[in-house]
Design a protein around this motif. Structure first.
Motif, PDB file in Angstrom:
ATOM      1  N   LYS A   1      56.217  30.509   0.309  1.00  0.00           N
ATOM      2  CA  LYS A   1      56.249  30.566  -1.158  1.00  0.00           C
ATOM      3  C   LYS A   1      57.106  29.446  -1.737  1.00  0.00           C
ATOM      4  CE  LYS A   1      55.267  35.410  -2.017  1.00  0.00           C
ATOM      5  NZ  LYS A   1      54.000  35.180  -2.669  1.00  0.00           N
ATOM      6  N   ARG A   2      58.262  29.200  -1.131  1.00  0.00           N
ATOM      7  CA  ARG A   2      59.134  28.125  -1.620  1.00  0.00           C
ATOM      8  C   ARG A   2      58.461  26.764  -1.460  1.00  0.00           C
ATOM      9  NH1 ARG A   2      62.295  29.601  -5.197  1.00  0.00           N
ATOM     10  NH2 ARG A   2      63.647  27.862  -4.793  1.00  0.00           N
ATOM     11  N   ASN A   3      57.782  26.559  -0.328  1.00  0.00           N
ATOM     12  CA  ASN A   3      57.083  25.293  -0.109  1.00  0.00           C
ATOM     13  C   ASN A   3      55.925  25.091  -1.086  1.00  0.00           C
ATOM     14  OD1 ASN A   3      58.774  24.495   1.969  1.00  0.00           O
ATOM     15  ND2 ASN A   3      57.425  25.282   3.580  1.00  0.00           N
ATOM     16  N   ALA A   4      55.322  26.189  -1.539  1.00  0.00           N
ATOM     17  CA  ALA A   4      54.224  26.125  -2.502  1.00  0.00           C
ATOM     18  C   ALA A   4      54.735  26.006  -3.935  1.00  0.00           C
ATOM     19  CB  ALA A   4      53.345  27.364  -2.367  1.00  0.00           C
ATOM     20  N   GLY A   5      56.049  26.037  -4.115  1.00  0.00           N
ATOM     21  CA  GLY A   5      56.627  25.923  -5.443  1.00  0.00           C
ATOM     22  C   GLY A   5      56.645  27.224  -6.211  1.00  0.00           C
TER      23      GLY A   5
ATOM     24  N   TYR B   1      65.659  51.346  25.989  1.00  0.00           N
ATOM     25  CA  TYR B   1      64.302  50.823  25.916  1.00  0.00           C
ATOM     26  C   TYR B   1      64.143  49.630  26.842  1.00  0.00           C
ATOM     27  CZ  TYR B   1      64.064  53.679  21.734  1.00  0.00           C
ATOM     28  OH  TYR B   1      64.111  54.734  20.863  1.00  0.00           O
ATOM     29  N   PRO B   2      62.943  49.434  27.375  1.00  0.00           N
ATOM     30  CA  PRO B   2      62.704  48.257  28.219  1.00  0.00           C
ATOM     31  C   PRO B   2      62.854  46.975  27.400  1.00  0.00           C
ATOM     32  CG  PRO B   2      60.795  49.739  28.220  1.00  0.00           C
ATOM     33  CD  PRO B   2      61.779  50.280  27.251  1.00  0.00           C
ATOM     34  N   GLU B   3      63.256  45.923  28.100  1.00  0.00           N
ATOM     35  CA  GLU B   3      63.367  44.625  27.428  1.00  0.00           C
ATOM     36  C   GLU B   3      61.990  44.161  26.993  1.00  0.00           C
ATOM     37  OE1 GLU B   3      65.444  41.727  29.739  1.00  0.00           O
ATOM     38  OE2 GLU B   3      67.143  43.045  30.072  1.00  0.00           O
ATOM     39  N   ALA B   4      61.934  43.512  25.856  1.00  0.00           N
ATOM     40  CA  ALA B   4      60.677  43.003  25.318  1.00  0.00           C
ATOM     41  C   ALA B   4      60.502  41.538  25.693  1.00  0.00           C
ATOM     42  CB  ALA B   4      60.653  43.154  23.800  1.00  0.00           C
ATOM     43  N   THR B   5      59.293  41.084  25.631  1.00  0.00           N
ATOM     44  CA  THR B   5      58.987  39.686  25.872  1.00  0.00           C
ATOM     45  C   THR B   5      59.453  38.846  24.682  1.00  0.00           C
ATOM     46  OG1 THR B   5      57.205  38.107  26.271  1.00  0.00           O
ATOM     47  CG2 THR B   5      56.670  39.980  24.904  1.00  0.00           C
ATOM     48  N   VAL B   6      59.745  37.590  24.929  1.00  0.00           N
ATOM     49  CA  VAL B   6      60.123  36.707  23.827  1.00  0.00           C
ATOM     50  C   VAL B   6      58.898  36.037  23.221  1.00  0.00           C
ATOM     51  CG1 VAL B   6      62.480  36.272  24.593  1.00  0.00           C
ATOM     52  CG2 VAL B   6      60.644  34.776  25.362  1.00  0.00           C
ATOM     53  N   GLU B   7      57.721  36.358  23.726  1.00  0.00           N
ATOM     54  CA  GLU B   7      56.490  35.808  23.154  1.00  0.00           C
ATOM     55  C   GLU B   7      56.264  36.430  21.780  1.00  0.00           C
ATOM     56  OE1 GLU B   7      54.531  33.361  24.403  1.00  0.00           O
ATOM     57  OE2 GLU B   7      56.142  33.211  25.874  1.00  0.00           O
ATOM     58  N   PRO B   8      55.972  35.612  20.776  1.00  0.00           N
ATOM     59  CA  PRO B   8      55.775  36.166  19.431  1.00  0.00           C
ATOM     60  C   PRO B   8      54.454  36.931  19.340  1.00  0.00           C
ATOM     61  CG  PRO B   8      55.319  33.824  19.426  1.00  0.00           C
ATOM     62  CD  PRO B   8      55.848  34.156  20.794  1.00  0.00           C
ATOM     63  N   PRO B   9      54.373  37.893  18.431  1.00  0.00           N
ATOM     64  CA  PRO B   9      53.105  38.579  18.217  1.00  0.00           C
ATOM     65  C   PRO B   9      52.049  37.592  17.721  1.00  0.00           C
ATOM     66  CG  PRO B   9      54.898  39.690  17.058  1.00  0.00           C
ATOM     67  CD  PRO B   9      55.441  38.414  17.592  1.00  0.00           C
ATOM     68  N   TYR B  10      50.807  37.868  18.040  1.00  0.00           N
ATOM     69  CA  TYR B  10      49.718  36.949  17.694  1.00  0.00           C
ATOM     70  C   TYR B  10      49.556  36.790  16.179  1.00  0.00           C
ATOM     71  CZ  TYR B  10      46.907  40.999  16.463  1.00  0.00           C
ATOM     72  OH  TYR B  10      46.448  42.134  15.871  1.00  0.00           O
ATOM     73  N   TRP B  11      49.967  37.768  15.404  1.00  0.00           N
ATOM     74  CA  TRP B  11      49.710  37.773  13.980  1.00  0.00           C
ATOM     75  C   TRP B  11      50.741  37.020  13.146  1.00  0.00           C
ATOM     76  CZ3 TRP B  11      53.784  40.330  11.800  1.00  0.00           C
ATOM     77  CH2 TRP B  11      54.425  41.293  12.576  1.00  0.00           C
ATOM     78  N   LEU B  12      51.779  36.490  13.769  1.00  0.00           N
ATOM     79  CA  LEU B  12      52.778  35.735  12.996  1.00  0.00           C
ATOM     80  C   LEU B  12      52.205  34.389  12.557  1.00  0.00           C
ATOM     81  CD1 LEU B  12      56.200  36.223  14.835  1.00  0.00           C
ATOM     82  CD2 LEU B  12      55.426  37.264  12.716  1.00  0.00           C
ATOM     83  N   GLY B  13      52.497  34.022  11.331  1.00  0.00           N
ATOM     84  CA  GLY B  13      52.073  32.730  10.809  1.00  0.00           C
ATOM     85  C   GLY B  13      52.939  31.595  11.350  1.00  0.00           C
ATOM     86  N   HIS B  14      52.624  30.380  10.923  1.00  0.00           N
ATOM     87  CA  HIS B  14      53.302  29.186  11.437  1.00  0.00           C
ATOM     88  C   HIS B  14      54.812  29.210  11.198  1.00  0.00           C
ATOM     89  CE1 HIS B  14      53.861  25.033  12.602  1.00  0.00           C
ATOM     90  NE2 HIS B  14      54.458  24.812  11.444  1.00  0.00           N
ATOM     91  N   GLU B  15      55.220  29.415   9.952  1.00  0.00           N
ATOM     92  CA  GLU B  15      56.656  29.423   9.638  1.00  0.00           C
ATOM     93  C   GLU B  15      57.355  30.601  10.312  1.00  0.00           C
ATOM     94  OE1 GLU B  15      58.499  27.167   8.282  1.00  0.00           O
ATOM     95  OE2 GLU B  15      56.875  25.868   7.618  1.00  0.00           O
TER      96      GLU B  15
END
Length: 131
Positions: free
Chosen positions: A82-86, A29-43
């Motif tokens: 979830k852990r940060n929210a208790g 398979y071709p190498e993928a970019t290291v840019e994260p998908p747009y839909w990932l949250g902050h953490e």
């Protein structure tokens, strides 16, 4: 239950300890970019930034596993949120994280036989058992 097949790239990084022939005709398979998908949250983005570069350097980030890595990062991000929210995380979430982590060699047992090509231990270091 039988042990799952070790990914070829992990076998190569480990020096093919089983000495069995590597699979022929495996998809490339071709190498993928290291840019994260747009839909990932902050953490999840933090997790992506920690892992994607290391996978890319070792030739393990490609178009076929890009979304699986993103899913792993998303699960870990949700766990952290979830852990940060208790809140206690769902046990199924921890199981999914563990299973995906093993696929990429992120668990201690799956890392045991993996060594990066230029990461040899210093032979001059004294063993803690033999001085």
């Amino acid at each position: 239950m039988a042990n799952p097949r070790t990914p070829t790239q992990l076998r190569i990084l480990a020096g093919n300890p089983s000495k069995r022939p590597l699979p022929e005709g495996e998809p490339d398979y071709p190498e993928a970019t290291v840019e994260p998908p747009y839909w990932l949250g902050h953490e999840a983005r933090k997790v992506w930034e920690k892992l994607s570069g290391a996978l890319e350097v070792n030739g393990m980030l490609n178009d076929a596993n890009y979304d699986i890595l993103a899913t792993y990062c998303d699960l870990v991000g949700d766990y952290i949120d979830k852990r940060n929210a208790g809140e206690p995380p769902h046990l199924g979430m921890a199981q999914q994280i563990r299973l995906l982590a093993r696929e990429f060699g992120f668990t201690p047992s799956s890392q045991a036989g993996v060594s990066a090509p230029n990461n040899k231990k210093d032979d001059n270091k004294k063993s803690r058992f033999f001085k």
